[in-house]
Design a protein around this motif. Structure first.
Motif, PDB file in Angstrom:
ATOM      1  N   LEU A  36      69.325 107.329  42.829  1.00 59.12           N
ATOM      2  CA  LEU A  36      70.360 106.994  43.493  1.00 59.12           C
ATOM      3  C   LEU A  36      70.129 108.553  44.543  1.00 59.12           C
ATOM      4  O   LEU A  36      70.564 109.501  43.644  1.00 59.12           O
ATOM      5  CB  LEU A  36      71.702 107.498  42.992  1.00 59.12           C
ATOM      6  CG  LEU A  36      71.772 105.649  42.788  1.00 59.12           C
ATOM      7  CD1 LEU A  36      72.980 105.344  42.383  1.00 59.12           C
ATOM      8  CD2 LEU A  36      70.858 104.483  43.632  1.00 59.12           C
ATOM      9  N   ALA A  39      73.984 110.921  42.960  1.00 58.39           N
ATOM     10  CA  ALA A  39      74.650 110.546  42.185  1.00 58.39           C
ATOM     11  C   ALA A  39      74.997 111.289  41.235  1.00 58.39           C
ATOM     12  O   ALA A  39      74.703 113.111  41.365  1.00 58.39           O
ATOM     13  CB  ALA A  39      73.526 109.952  41.720  1.00 58.39           C
ATOM     14  N   LYS A  40      76.179 111.149  40.633  1.00 57.93           N
ATOM     15  CA  LYS A  40      76.731 112.183  39.961  1.00 57.93           C
ATOM     16  C   LYS A  40      76.540 112.105  38.192  1.00 57.93           C
ATOM     17  O   LYS A  40      75.891 111.304  38.170  1.00 57.93           O
ATOM     18  CB  LYS A  40      78.215 112.809  40.041  1.00 57.93           C
ATOM     19  CG  LYS A  40      79.089 112.444  41.503  1.00 57.93           C
ATOM     20  CD  LYS A  40      79.417 113.499  41.426  1.00 57.93           C
ATOM     21  CE  LYS A  40      80.041 113.655  43.133  1.00 57.93           C
ATOM     22  NZ  LYS A  40      80.688 114.849  43.511  1.00 57.93           N
ATOM     23  N   GLU A  41      76.146 113.202  37.247  1.00 57.46           N
ATOM     24  CA  GLU A  41      75.987 113.396  36.344  1.00 57.46           C
ATOM     25  C   GLU A  41      76.721 113.868  35.102  1.00 57.46           C
ATOM     26  O   GLU A  41      77.332 114.546  35.626  1.00 57.46           O
ATOM     27  CB  GLU A  41      74.815 113.985  35.730  1.00 57.46           C
ATOM     28  CG  GLU A  41      73.336 113.469  36.266  1.00 57.46           C
ATOM     29  CD  GLU A  41      71.774 113.969  36.280  1.00 57.46           C
ATOM     30  OE1 GLU A  41      72.300 114.809  34.812  1.00 57.46           O
ATOM     31  OE2 GLU A  41      71.344 115.033  36.768  1.00 57.46           O
TER      32      GLU A  41
END
Length: 94
Positions: A36, A39-41
């Motif tokens: 995505l 997108a945050k990790e």
């Protein structure tokens, strides 16, 4: 006419008869999710306590503020950041 014994006479054979042969379990195929954009990790990061206190002092949203400042630094000086990352030299705390 003699019948065969119901139980094995050999203790080793008796023990082996108690266990079923192991079945190999096939691991399910790993389905890769699409990447995505933005997108945050979830990461684990060690920060100096004063740096963390500075960002947390303004209340909720400190992680977003920190992300914004890191992104601005990345965009402002991309060559410097790449040089630091590729050098392998730890950056000293000020």
């Amino acid at each position: 006419m003699s019948r065969p014994p119901r139980r094995p006479l050999n203790p080793h054979d008796a023990a082996e008869a108690l266990f079923k042969p192991a079945k190999k379990v096939v691991a399910p195929a790993i389905v890769e999710r699409p990447v995505l954009p933005n997108a945050k990790e979830l990461v684990s990061l060690k920060l100096d306590s004063d740096v963390l206190a500075y960002f947390q002092a303004d209340g909720p949203g400190w992680q977003d503020r920190m992300n914004h400042i890191l992104r601005a630094a990345m965009i402002d000086k991309p060559d410097s950041i790449r040089a630091i990352q590729s050098s392998g030299i730890p950056v000293a705390a000020e």
